[in-house]
Design a protein around this motif. Structure first.
Motif, short mmCIF file in Angstrom:
data_model
loop_
_atom_site.label_atom_id
_atom_site.label_comp_id
_atom_site.label_asym_id
_atom_site.label_seq_id
_atom_site.Cartn_x
_atom_site.Cartn_y
_atom_site.Cartn_z
N LYS A 5 0.83 -1.19 0.00
CA LYS A 5 0.00 0.00 0.00
C LYS A 5 0.87 1.25 0.00
O LYS A 5 1.89 1.30 0.69
CB LYS A 5 -0.86 0.00 1.26
CG LYS A 5 -1.89 1.09 1.31
CD LYS A 5 -2.73 0.96 2.56
CE LYS A 5 -3.73 2.09 2.65
NZ LYS A 5 -4.50 2.03 3.86
N ARG A 6 0.48 2.24 -0.78
CA ARG A 6 1.22 3.50 -0.82
C ARG A 6 1.05 4.23 0.51
O ARG A 6 0.00 4.16 1.15
CB ARG A 6 0.68 4.40 -1.93
CG ARG A 6 1.14 4.00 -3.31
CD ARG A 6 0.42 4.78 -4.39
NE ARG A 6 0.63 6.22 -4.22
CZ ARG A 6 -0.19 7.12 -4.76
NH1 ARG A 6 -1.26 6.75 -5.44
NH2 ARG A 6 0.06 8.39 -4.60
N THR A 7 2.09 4.91 0.92
CA THR A 7 2.02 5.64 2.18
C THR A 7 1.13 6.88 2.03
O THR A 7 0.94 7.39 0.91
CB THR A 7 3.41 6.10 2.63
OG1 THR A 7 3.96 6.96 1.64
CG2 THR A 7 4.32 4.91 2.85
N LYS A 8 0.62 7.33 3.15
CA LYS A 8 -0.25 8.50 3.14
C LYS A 8 0.52 9.74 2.69
O LYS A 8 -0.01 10.62 2.03
CB LYS A 8 -0.82 8.72 4.54
CG LYS A 8 -1.94 9.73 4.57
CD LYS A 8 -2.46 9.92 5.97
CE LYS A 8 -3.45 8.86 6.33
NZ LYS A 8 -4.14 9.12 7.61
N SER A 10 2.95 9.92 0.52
CA SER A 10 3.09 9.98 -0.94
C SER A 10 1.77 10.33 -1.61
O SER A 10 1.75 10.91 -2.68
CB SER A 10 3.61 8.65 -1.47
OG SER A 10 2.63 7.64 -1.35
N ARG A 11 0.66 9.99 -1.00
CA ARG A 11 -0.64 10.31 -1.58
C ARG A 11 -0.93 11.82 -1.50
O ARG A 11 -1.72 12.35 -2.26
CB ARG A 11 -1.76 9.56 -0.84
CG ARG A 11 -1.74 8.08 -1.12
CD ARG A 11 -2.75 7.37 -0.24
NE ARG A 11 -2.61 5.95 -0.38
CZ ARG A 11 -3.27 5.21 -1.27
NH1 ARG A 11 -4.11 5.76 -2.12
NH2 ARG A 11 -3.08 3.91 -1.33
N HIS A 12 -0.30 12.50 -0.53
CA HIS A 12 -0.54 13.93 -0.37
C HIS A 12 0.46 14.79 -1.12
O HIS A 12 0.39 16.00 -1.04
CB HIS A 12 -0.52 14.29 1.12
CG HIS A 12 -1.69 13.75 1.88
ND1 HIS A 12 -2.98 14.04 1.56
CD2 HIS A 12 -1.75 12.91 2.95
CE1 HIS A 12 -3.79 13.42 2.39
NE2 HIS A 12 -3.06 12.71 3.24
N ARG A 13 1.41 14.18 -1.81
CA ARG A 13 2.38 14.96 -2.58
C ARG A 13 1.65 15.80 -3.62
O ARG A 13 0.77 15.29 -4.33
CB ARG A 13 3.36 14.04 -3.31
CG ARG A 13 4.29 13.31 -2.40
CD ARG A 13 5.53 14.14 -2.13
NE ARG A 13 6.50 13.38 -1.35
CZ ARG A 13 6.74 13.57 -0.09
NH1 ARG A 13 6.12 14.52 0.58
NH2 ARG A 13 7.63 12.86 0.55
N GLY A 19 -3.46 16.95 3.51
CA GLY A 19 -4.49 16.28 4.30
C GLY A 19 -4.82 16.95 5.60
O GLY A 19 -5.49 16.36 6.44
N GLY A 20 -4.39 18.18 5.80
CA GLY A 20 -4.64 18.86 7.06
C GLY A 20 -5.72 19.91 6.97
O GLY A 20 -5.71 20.84 7.77
N GLY A 21 -6.60 19.81 6.01
CA GLY A 21 -7.64 20.82 5.86
C GLY A 21 -7.10 22.03 5.13
O GLY A 21 -6.32 21.91 4.18
N HIS A 22 -7.47 23.20 5.58
CA HIS A 22 -6.99 24.43 4.96
C HIS A 22 -5.48 24.54 5.15
O HIS A 22 -4.94 24.12 6.17
CB HIS A 22 -7.69 25.64 5.59
CG HIS A 22 -7.46 26.91 4.83
ND1 HIS A 22 -6.37 27.68 5.04
CD2 HIS A 22 -8.17 27.52 3.85
CE1 HIS A 22 -6.40 28.72 4.22
NE2 HIS A 22 -7.50 28.64 3.49
#
Length: 163
Positions: A5-8, A10-13, A19-22
């Motif tokens: 599974k891809r790390t979180k 790398s998904r937020h790159r 992933g922290g909202g605003h």
């Protein structure tokens, strides 16, 4: 066979907020958890009053910082040795060898002996480091000082090429 599974992370790159909202929300927060009474666990609102009553308001959150370069010195003053001399002899901290009393500070992990106070007994002190005033006071009363670990700055290596 399981697919990795891809790390979180790398998904937020490429996203500005990761992933922290605003994007302004988590700015400068570092790795800390939350603010206020965060971290009190499941059903936290019910437990907060009990935790605050039991441990006080310093239970939650992080305070200050810890320097990685801080060196802790465990020091002992001559005044302490003088005031508690009889107790220390009874406890075996100060050992009487023939006619002299010996205190080995390295056994009790003291880094340095300081010279505050007045010493009236002749005492042999074994230590890693001692202040100049403490050394003078001990020798003034007929005692001796044995320094085990000499500082590497003051010693010069002996030149073996000279004959």
């Amino acid at each position: 066979m399981l697919k990795q599974k891809r790390t979180k992370v790398s998904r937020h790159r490429g996203s500005s907020s990761h992933g922290g909202g605003h994007k302004k929300k988590r700015r400068g927060a570092g790795h800390r958890g939350g603010v206020g009474l965060s971290g009190s666990g499941a059903r936290g609102d019910q437990k907060k009053s009990m935790i605050l009553r039991k441990f006080g308001h310093s239970y939650f959150g992080k305070k200050g910082f810890t320097s990685i370069h801080k060196k802790s010195n465990k020091v002992l003053s001559l005044a302490y040795l003088e005031n508690n001399f009889d107790k220390l002899v009874e406890a075996g901290v100060i050992v009487q060898e023939e006619k002299e009393f010996v205190f080995d500070s390295t056994i009790f992990k003291y880094d340095k002996i300081l010279g505050s106070g007045v010493l009236t007994k002749a005492l042999t002190i074994v230590c890693n480091e001692i202040s100049d005033s403490a050394k003078a006071k001990v020798e003034e009363d007929g005692g001796k000082v044995v320094v085990l670990a000499a500082s590497s700055d003051s010693e010069e290596p002996a030149d073996s090429s000279e004959e």
